[in-house]
Enzyme design. Structure first.
Site, PDB file in Angstrom:
ATOM      1  N   LYS A 140      -2.081 -22.008  63.605  1.00 41.90           N
ATOM      2  CA  LYS A 140      -2.263 -21.340  62.303  1.00 41.90           C
ATOM      3  C   LYS A 140      -3.209 -22.133  61.403  1.00 41.90           C
ATOM      4  CE  LYS A 140       2.130 -21.388  61.348  1.00 41.90           C
ATOM      5  NZ  LYS A 140       2.622 -22.114  62.538  1.00 41.90           N
ATOM      6  N   ARG A 181       8.513 -17.804  55.308  1.00 44.25           N
ATOM      7  CA  ARG A 181       9.101 -18.434  56.492  1.00 44.25           C
ATOM      8  C   ARG A 181      10.374 -17.730  56.939  1.00 44.25           C
ATOM      9  NH1 ARG A 181       5.803 -22.944  57.557  1.00 44.25           N
ATOM     10  NH2 ARG A 181       6.899 -24.407  58.850  1.00 44.25           N
ATOM     11  N   ARG A 215      -1.354 -33.794  68.327  1.00 42.08           N
ATOM     12  CA  ARG A 215      -2.056 -33.344  67.118  1.00 42.08           C
ATOM     13  C   ARG A 215      -2.387 -34.537  66.218  1.00 42.08           C
ATOM     14  NH1 ARG A 215       0.396 -28.634  63.419  1.00 42.08           N
ATOM     15  NH2 ARG A 215       2.272 -29.921  63.423  1.00 42.08           N
ATOM     16  N   ARG A 232       1.259 -36.521  62.057  1.00 41.75           N
ATOM     17  CA  ARG A 232       2.237 -36.029  61.085  1.00 41.75           C
ATOM     18  C   ARG A 232       3.617 -36.632  61.350  1.00 41.75           C
ATOM     19  NH1 ARG A 232       1.691 -29.567  60.299  1.00 41.75           N
ATOM     20  NH2 ARG A 232       3.953 -29.822  60.415  1.00 41.75           N
ATOM     21  N   ARG A 239      12.280 -27.887  64.705  1.00 40.44           N
ATOM     22  CA  ARG A 239      11.395 -26.912  64.038  1.00 40.44           C
ATOM     23  C   ARG A 239      11.313 -25.618  64.840  1.00 40.44           C
ATOM     24  NH1 ARG A 239       6.657 -30.701  63.925  1.00 40.44           N
ATOM     25  NH2 ARG A 239       5.363 -28.956  63.282  1.00 40.44           N
TER      26      ARG A 239
END
Ligand code: ADP
Ligand code: AMP
Length: 215
Positions: A16, A91, A130, A163, A174
């Site tokens: 996203k 969300r 990431r 992160r 998550r």
């Protein structure tokens, strides 16, 4: 001119953020990424950031009233621009109601929801590799989309960071939260007919081309 309202939805790691930055600049939309806004607050140690951090570190959703304050301020500041692209918001169904109420105040409505679909198995490999630029928020992957120079952002030349929530246990949480709270929202949008489902398990450029064709 009436603002156009686009929403990007999908599991964590679907791509996203990667797509949102391109889409927003291409269409000259105001990008509202709640994750980026929250991380900015965490970094600056604001009151909101300090509260949000305890939820984010566990992979849980931050209470909606905190997110609502950020969103409302952002919409008010940018009303009258070309359009808004929401990444990471709403969300769950309650946040969708909140957004609808806020949009109604400005006589706006959701134009389109773009759902990037990626399987859970693919997500772990994406998120453990990431890196993000702390300055411009550009997203990299150390294998699929590496920076040109070691671990520096191609644009800002500052060191990329991992992160805090890209740890196996937090990723698992998550994903659990996504399936429990966000997936019902996807189902809800499917019924509304406003959603376009995109296969996110292809090269970023292919995903981008399909999104743009649907905007
Ligand atoms: P999200 O914002 O949905 O959590 P990101 O845009 O941050 O996802 O992408 C998660 C990771 O996957 C990043 O490391 C990114 O570089 C990588 N990525 C994004 N899109 C693709 C893709 N189509 N194929 C492979 N890797 C991707
Ligand atoms: P993201 O950058 O979208 O992957 O979000 C990272 C984390 O920020 C999430 O795991 C949540 O803790 C928090 N977060 C981001 N957006 C929201 C939101 N709309 N509502 C609640 N929490 C959020």
């Amino acid at each position: 001119m009436k603002n156009r309202i686009f929403i990007l939805i999908g599991p964590p790691g679907a791509g996203k953020g990667t797509q949102a930055k391109n889409m927003a600049s291409l269409k000259d939309f105001v990008l509202i990424s709640t994750g980026d806004l929250l991380r900015e607050n965490v970094g600056k140690k604001t009151e909101l950031g300090n509260t949000a951090k305890s939820y984010m570190d566990k992979g849980e959703l931050v209470p909606t009233d905190l997110v609502a304050r950020m969103i409302k301020a952002n919409i008010e500041q940018n009303i009258g621009k070309n359009g808004f692209l929401f990444d990471g918001f709403p969300r769950d169904l309650a946040q969708n109601t909140l957004l609808s109420d806020m949009l109604e105040e400005f006589n706006l409505d959701i134009d389109k929801v773009i759902y990037i679909d990626v399987k859970d198995e693919v997500i772990f490999e994406r998120l453990t590799n990431r890196r993000i630029c702390p300055k411009c928020k550009r997203v990299y992957h150390m294998r699929y989309n590496p920076p040109k120079n070691d671990e520096l952002c191609d644009d800002c030349k500052v060191s990329l960071i991992v992160r805090d929530d890209d740890k196996i246990d937090v990723i698992k949480k998550r994903l659990e939260v996504y399936h429990k709270l966000t997936q019902p929202l996807v189902d809800y949008y499917e019924e509304s007919g406003k959603i376009t489902k995109i296969n996110g398990e292809r090269a970023p450029k292919e995903v981008e081309a399909e999104i743009i064709a649907n905007m």
